[in-house]
Design a protein around this motif. Structure first.
Motif, PDB file in Angstrom:
ATOM      1  N   GLN A  89      30.852 -42.617 -57.466  1.00  0.00           N
ATOM      2  CA  GLN A  89      31.299 -43.408 -58.637  1.00  0.00           C
ATOM      3  C   GLN A  89      30.181 -44.915 -58.500  1.00  0.00           C
ATOM      4  OE1 GLN A  89      35.017 -44.217 -59.701  1.00  0.00           O
ATOM      5  NE2 GLN A  89      35.735 -42.261 -59.046  1.00  0.00           N
ATOM      6  N   TYR A  90      30.015 -45.343 -57.412  1.00  0.00           N
ATOM      7  CA  TYR A  90      29.086 -46.603 -57.484  1.00  0.00           C
ATOM      8  C   TYR A  90      27.850 -46.455 -56.706  1.00  0.00           C
ATOM      9  CZ  TYR A  90      33.496 -49.187 -58.591  1.00  0.00           C
ATOM     10  OH  TYR A  90      34.419 -49.654 -58.612  1.00  0.00           O
ATOM     11  N   ASN A  91      27.512 -45.265 -56.356  1.00  0.00           N
ATOM     12  CA  ASN A  91      26.136 -44.881 -55.950  1.00  0.00           C
ATOM     13  C   ASN A  91      25.862 -43.355 -56.426  1.00  0.00           C
ATOM     14  OD1 ASN A  91      23.619 -44.776 -55.094  1.00  0.00           O
ATOM     15  ND2 ASN A  91      23.868 -45.117 -53.079  1.00  0.00           N
ATOM     16  N   LYS A  92      25.310 -42.954 -57.373  1.00  0.00           N
ATOM     17  CA  LYS A  92      25.179 -41.750 -57.735  1.00  0.00           C
ATOM     18  C   LYS A  92      24.150 -40.814 -56.757  1.00  0.00           C
ATOM     19  CE  LYS A  92      21.370 -42.224 -61.118  1.00  0.00           C
ATOM     20  NZ  LYS A  92      21.049 -41.900 -62.541  1.00  0.00           N
ATOM     21  N   HIS A  93      23.293 -41.682 -55.977  1.00  0.00           N
ATOM     22  CA  HIS A  93      22.204 -41.289 -55.130  1.00  0.00           C
ATOM     23  C   HIS A  93      23.142 -41.089 -53.766  1.00  0.00           C
ATOM     24  CE1 HIS A  93      19.338 -41.193 -57.852  1.00  0.00           C
ATOM     25  NE2 HIS A  93      19.695 -42.455 -58.095  1.00  0.00           N
ATOM     26  N   VAL A  94      24.073 -41.402 -53.281  1.00  0.00           N
ATOM     27  CA  VAL A  94      24.799 -41.637 -51.963  1.00  0.00           C
ATOM     28  C   VAL A  94      24.844 -40.256 -51.485  1.00  0.00           C
ATOM     29  CG1 VAL A  94      27.075 -41.446 -52.713  1.00  0.00           C
ATOM     30  CG2 VAL A  94      26.784 -42.389 -50.532  1.00  0.00           C
ATOM     31  N   ILE A  95      24.636 -39.964 -50.191  1.00  0.00           N
ATOM     32  CA  ILE A  95      24.736 -38.684 -49.324  1.00  0.00           C
ATOM     33  C   ILE A  95      26.091 -38.869 -48.828  1.00  0.00           C
ATOM     34  CG2 ILE A  95      23.987 -37.342 -47.826  1.00  0.00           C
ATOM     35  CD1 ILE A  95      22.215 -37.531 -50.028  1.00  0.00           C
ATOM     36  N   THR A  96      26.831 -37.891 -49.139  1.00  0.00           N
ATOM     37  CA  THR A  96      28.482 -37.936 -48.556  1.00  0.00           C
ATOM     38  C   THR A  96      28.291 -36.666 -47.543  1.00  0.00           C
ATOM     39  OG1 THR A  96      28.973 -36.254 -50.493  1.00  0.00           O
ATOM     40  CG2 THR A  96      29.511 -38.637 -50.664  1.00  0.00           C
ATOM     41  N   VAL A  97      29.138 -37.093 -46.531  1.00  0.00           N
ATOM     42  CA  VAL A  97      29.204 -36.277 -45.453  1.00  0.00           C
ATOM     43  C   VAL A  97      30.626 -36.163 -44.906  1.00  0.00           C
ATOM     44  CG1 VAL A  97      28.108 -35.536 -42.876  1.00  0.00           C
ATOM     45  CG2 VAL A  97      26.812 -36.935 -44.580  1.00  0.00           C
ATOM     46  N   GLN A  98      30.965 -35.040 -44.393  1.00  0.00           N
ATOM     47  CA  GLN A  98      32.389 -34.893 -43.650  1.00  0.00           C
ATOM     48  C   GLN A  98      32.104 -34.105 -42.235  1.00  0.00           C
ATOM     49  OE1 GLN A  98      36.285 -34.258 -45.575  1.00  0.00           O
ATOM     50  NE2 GLN A  98      35.406 -34.635 -47.444  1.00  0.00           N
ATOM     51  N   GLY A  99      33.008 -34.312 -41.455  1.00  0.00           N
ATOM     52  CA  GLY A  99      32.922 -33.573 -40.204  1.00  0.00           C
ATOM     53  C   GLY A  99      34.311 -33.500 -39.476  1.00  0.00           C
ATOM     54  N   GLY A 100      34.560 -32.660 -38.744  1.00  0.00           N
ATOM     55  CA  GLY A 100      35.895 -32.583 -38.014  1.00  0.00           C
ATOM     56  C   GLY A 100      36.361 -31.028 -37.860  1.00  0.00           C
ATOM     57  N   THR A 101      37.624 -30.951 -37.320  1.00  0.00           N
ATOM     58  CA  THR A 101      38.019 -29.499 -37.120  1.00  0.00           C
ATOM     59  C   THR A 101      38.609 -28.833 -38.247  1.00  0.00           C
ATOM     60  OG1 THR A 101      40.087 -30.448 -36.669  1.00  0.00           O
ATOM     61  CG2 THR A 101      38.773 -30.510 -34.625  1.00  0.00           C
ATOM     62  N   ASN A 102      38.557 -29.448 -39.311  1.00  0.00           N
ATOM     63  CA  ASN A 102      39.177 -28.901 -40.366  1.00  0.00           C
ATOM     64  C   ASN A 102      38.378 -27.929 -41.110  1.00  0.00           C
ATOM     65  OD1 ASN A 102      41.561 -28.078 -42.002  1.00  0.00           O
ATOM     66  ND2 ASN A 102      40.973 -29.783 -43.767  1.00  0.00           N
ATOM     67  N   PHE A 103      37.742 -27.060 -40.663  1.00  0.00           N
ATOM     68  CA  PHE A 103      36.755 -26.465 -41.257  1.00  0.00           C
ATOM     69  C   PHE A 103      36.546 -24.839 -40.761  1.00  0.00           C
ATOM     70  CE2 PHE A 103      31.969 -25.662 -42.368  1.00  0.00           C
ATOM     71  CZ  PHE A 103      31.992 -25.874 -43.496  1.00  0.00           C
ATOM     72  N   PRO A 104      36.300 -23.786 -41.592  1.00  0.00           N
ATOM     73  CA  PRO A 104      36.312 -22.804 -41.479  1.00  0.00           C
ATOM     74  C   PRO A 104      35.145 -22.162 -40.485  1.00  0.00           C
ATOM     75  CG  PRO A 104      35.822 -22.699 -43.665  1.00  0.00           C
ATOM     76  CD  PRO A 104      36.334 -23.969 -43.141  1.00  0.00           C
ATOM     77  N   HIS A 105      35.128 -21.012 -39.863  1.00  0.00           N
ATOM     78  CA  HIS A 105      33.882 -20.781 -39.031  1.00  0.00           C
ATOM     79  C   HIS A 105      33.131 -19.424 -40.009  1.00  0.00           C
ATOM     80  CE1 HIS A 105      35.070 -22.678 -35.570  1.00  0.00           C
ATOM     81  NE2 HIS A 105      36.011 -21.832 -35.293  1.00  0.00           N
ATOM     82  N   ARG A 106      33.781 -18.792 -40.653  1.00  0.00           N
ATOM     83  CA  ARG A 106      32.942 -17.580 -41.521  1.00  0.00           C
ATOM     84  C   ARG A 106      32.372 -18.296 -42.621  1.00  0.00           C
ATOM     85  NH1 ARG A 106      36.689 -12.313 -41.795  1.00  0.00           N
ATOM     86  NH2 ARG A 106      36.293 -12.889 -44.202  1.00  0.00           N
ATOM     87  N   ALA A 107      31.027 -17.879 -43.130  1.00  0.00           N
ATOM     88  CA  ALA A 107      30.292 -18.206 -44.099  1.00  0.00           C
ATOM     89  C   ALA A 107      31.060 -18.132 -45.467  1.00  0.00           C
ATOM     90  CB  ALA A 107      28.924 -17.523 -44.127  1.00  0.00           C
ATOM     91  N   ASP A 108      31.786 -16.990 -45.544  1.00  0.00           N
ATOM     92  CA  ASP A 108      32.348 -16.724 -47.042  1.00  0.00           C
ATOM     93  C   ASP A 108      33.300 -17.889 -47.214  1.00  0.00           C
ATOM     94  OD1 ASP A 108      33.538 -15.428 -45.001  1.00  0.00           O
ATOM     95  OD2 ASP A 108      34.355 -14.119 -46.340  1.00  0.00           O
ATOM     96  N   THR A 109      34.115 -18.052 -46.150  1.00  0.00           N
ATOM     97  CA  THR A 109      35.227 -19.046 -46.275  1.00  0.00           C
ATOM     98  C   THR A 109      34.848 -20.432 -46.133  1.00  0.00           C
ATOM     99  OG1 THR A 109      35.908 -18.999 -43.840  1.00  0.00           O
ATOM    100  CG2 THR A 109      37.080 -17.379 -45.355  1.00  0.00           C
ATOM    101  N   GLN A 110      33.635 -20.740 -45.622  1.00  0.00           N
ATOM    102  CA  GLN A 110      33.060 -22.133 -45.698  1.00  0.00           C
ATOM    103  C   GLN A 110      32.541 -22.406 -46.893  1.00  0.00           C
ATOM    104  OE1 GLN A 110      29.815 -21.925 -42.653  1.00  0.00           O
ATOM    105  NE2 GLN A 110      31.171 -22.455 -41.054  1.00  0.00           N
ATOM    106  N   LEU A 111      32.136 -21.424 -47.773  1.00  0.00           N
ATOM    107  CA  LEU A 111      31.599 -21.623 -49.176  1.00  0.00           C
ATOM    108  C   LEU A 111      32.679 -21.892 -49.781  1.00  0.00           C
ATOM    109  CD1 LEU A 111      29.555 -21.470 -51.068  1.00  0.00           C
ATOM    110  CD2 LEU A 111      29.779 -19.021 -51.523  1.00  0.00           C
TER     111      LEU A 111
END
Length: 711
Positions: A89-111
């Motif tokens: 909202q405050y910078n429309k060009h900001v690059i947002t990143v998340q990282g951590g264990t709460n993420f699936p391994h399979r490509a279809d579930t990642q999508l």
């Protein structure tokens, strides 16, 4: 995006803090990544780290970042997504990143996962230091055009290409990066000063000595090949970090330490780390409580390594299940039962606590196999058994549709304990999916097992009522027998005890929802949100109700256990005189227990000493294995006991109440944050003597009465 100023980067390991500070550890995870990035990019980047939601939101409003990177765990995933949205909202060009264990391994579930996180541009799916530096490098070389950042894959990252365009979206997945072998390549975030702002008197130090796990358990995110090899920080660095942190903690009055390792104590060098921790404990009174997961194997080494720390450090005997079929299903091997028994015996002889851990509802587990496993663990001499709900976590087999279908795993959703809040006018709830039934365990059995586990947690773990267990052994009852007997007769308990127990069962059922979306919709209603806010519902249910039991009705629990013992005495006694003698002994035991627990978890309790006159050596007897009757410890003359809190205990109480609060949810946090709740009980000594808990050593042998009742 300004191309002349240093790249402004915000990093957050955010925690909900609406009720209490839920994740109360110094954010060492983003500290490592930031320290590495500063090493690589120097003055080209300007990094700020955050823990508290309101602080990062205010910073975003004041000086919006070019990149915002946020941790993503089950307890803060939606919070991080919400804050990423505020950054956009405050910078429309900001690059947002998340990282951590709460993420699936399979490509279809990642999508599918990323589609539910529209504010997140990039997800880091491997160790963060090198990968995040790849993202920074991409942004630095593409500052004139945000779109160019996403033109090709970024190593170690996953993102949706063409998000927001009319064309079909697709998953763009970079090659996996190798892990850092020599972890000293990462500058210390403590010694470099990056984490200094978090020495604020609220957060507990987090220490990591190694990374990886040699085991492949299917319920854990480190069970995949990527994390299978162990990498180490150097001993010199670890020692320097401990010695740097200790005097700061003394000044702040913080007594806890968290160790991030998945198998602490399993490696030969861990003994040296424990020796350094012992030195700082003696010099700075830190750490007094250490929270860590100990090694699954090499238990003798774990015992030797941590022996110097005593009950500052409890040894976790994690088994998850004692059933061979279940263990095969989850790709886990346990140590042999005979070895398990010997290790517990060895620890008990040294006066150290042991903790066994089990998970309810694993594939192939039945009600009977679970109960059999509990019996084996208790018979082995384990000090406490901690039971956990099966979390169906991303990054594990339990979010694999095929795996779930094979075992007919049924999941339901709940609010992660206390992880909710209102930020910038929006209510945010972090949720988790837990297993509540399988083809081998219907929901009714799950509920019955949860009730059993609450009774174990309430009366056995931390030994609040140890003396009653000791007393029943003269009749040949095991700890398991006594627990099951109490569970079957809970309807006979005092009203206050029954009320707390029924509240636990009711909340165990009512916390479950068919979907996270349904749950969120319900709690967004103001009335329902207020019920969460005031603690009427929610929280860590088993520990909240343990805190309620100990703080509000420990006397009633003592009365209940005493009555059960009296009933047994009437069953086993041979004469009326023996019954009367047993009743007298049990009343002495009950008074002893009540005074020992007096003031526990009560902020306004009178902490002055209490006295008790008895004609028994109750401490000498309580230290025995229970095979000899209390009547053998009858004295010729009465003695007086003193029950008191030490200066160190009062200091710890003050710190805990100030840090976490005093309502039931806050007290539940204290229960989980001390290495052993038994350390919160009053100390006991002969009135007028200086040494504590040594009654039988101070009583002259000829003061004992030389007779015993028949057993």
């Amino acid at each position: 995006m300004n191309t002349t100023k240093p790249l402004k980067i915000f990093m957050g390991d955010l925690t909900h803090d609406t009720i209490i500070l839920v994740s109360d550890t110094i954010p060492i995870n983003i500290g490592f990544i930031a320290a590495y990035a500063k090493k690589v990019f120097g003055k080209d980047i300007d990094i700020s780290l955050f823990k508290y939601p309101k602080t990062i939101i205010e910073a975003i409003k004041e000086t919006p970042p070019d990149i915002i990177a946020l941790s993503n765990y089950s307890w803060n995933s939606r919070l991080s997504e919400h804050v990423a949205g505020i950054a956009k909202q405050y910078n429309k060009h900001v690059i947002t990143v998340q990282g951590g264990t709460n993420f699936p391994h399979r490509a279809d579930t990642q999508l599918r996962f990323l589609k539910t996180r529209p504010n997140t541009d990039i997800f880091v799916e491997s160790e963060g230091e090198i990968t995040f530096s790849q993202i920074i490098q991409r942004v630095l070389t593409s500052r004139e055009s945000q779109q160019s950042v996403f033109e090709r894959a970024i190593p170690g990252c996953v993102f949706i290409k063409n998000r927001g365009e009319d064309t079909d979206i697709e998953l763009c997945k970079g090659e996996s990066l190798k892990r850092i072998r020599d972890l000293d390549e990462i500058p210390s975030p403590y010694l470099s000063g990056i984490l200094s702002p978090f020495f604020d008197g609220k957060l507990t130090p987090f220490l990591e000595t190694n990374r990886g796990c040699p085991f492949r358990c299917s319920f854990c995110h480190t069970g995949i090949d990527y994390y299978n090899k162990m990498n180490m920080f150097s001993l010199d660095r670890i020692k320097e970090e401990i010695q740097y942190i200790a005097p700061i903690m003394k000044k702040l009055g913080i007594v806890n330490l968290h160790i991030a390792d998945t198998n602490f104590g399993m490696f030969a060098r861990d003994k040296e780390i424990c020796e350094v921790l012992y030195e700082t404990r003696e010099k700075y009174s830190w750490p007094l409580h250490i929270m860590s997961t100990t090694g699954k194997n090499q238990k003798e080494r774990v015992i030797q390594a941590t022996q110097i720390l005593g009950n500052t450090f409890s040894v976790n005997m994690s088994v998850q299940s004692m059933d061979s079929t279940v263990l095969k299903n989850i790709k886990r091997d346990n140590i042999k039962l005979e070895d398990y028994i010997e290790i517990n015996k060895s620890l008990n002889e040294r006066g150290r606590a042991t903790k066994g851990e089990v998970i309810i509802g694993l594939p192939g587990e039945t009600r009977q196999s679970f109960v059999t496993g509990i019996r084996k663990m208790l018979d082995s001499g384990v000090s406490q058994i901690c039971s956990y709900s099966l979390m169906l976590l991303y990054g594990t087999d339990f979010q694999d549709p095929d795996y779930k279908a094979n075992f007919q795993i049924q999941g339901k959703h709940r609010v992660v304990a206390l992880n909710f809040g209102e930020y910038e006018g929006k209510k945010v709830f972090d949720t988790e999916e837990i297993g509540i039934a399988t083809k081998d365990m219907p929901f009714e059995d799950y509920l019955w097992i949860r009730g059993l586990c609450y009774i174990i947690e309430m009366i056995h773990n931390s030994r609040p009522f140890h003396e009653f267990f000791n007393y029943t052994r003269i009749w040949g009852l095991t700890i398991f027998d006594f627990i099951v007997h109490l569970y079957e007769n809970i309807h006979l308990a005092p009203t206050k005890v029954q009320k707390v127990y029924q509240s636990f069962i009711d909340e165990t059922k009512s916390e479950l929802w068919e979907s996270g979306e349904e749950l969120i919709q319900y709690f967004e209603e103001e009335e329902n949100y207020q019920n969460l806010l005031n603690g009427k519902i929610g929280g860590n249910i088993i520990y909240k109700h343990k805190a309620m039991g100990l703080a509000d009705c420990s006397n009633e629990w003592s009365d209940f256990l005493a009555q059960i013992c009296v009933n047994m005495a009437k069953k086993y006694a041979a004469t009326k005189e023996e019954i009367e003698q047993r009743e007298h002994e049990i009343s002495q035991v009950s008074e002893f227990v009540k005074k020992k627990l007096n003031g526990l978890l009560q902020v306004n309790a009178d902490v002055s000493s209490l006295q008790m006159v008895s004609d028994y050596d109750l401490i000498g007897w309580s230290k025995s294995d229970g095979s000899v009757s209390l009547s053998n410890y009858l004295l010729k003359e009465s003695i007086q006991y003193e029950f008191f809190y030490t200066t160190e205990q009062i200091k710890a109480r003050t710190d805990q109440f100030a840090r976490y609060g005093t309502d039931h949810n806050a007290l539940s946090k204290i229960v989980t944050r001390v290495s052993n709740v038994e350390s919160l009980f009053r100390n006991i000594k002969l009135y007028g003597h200086s040494s504590t808990n040594q009654m039988s050593d101070e009583i002259e042998p000829d003061r004992f009465v030389r007779y015993t009742l028949s057993n």
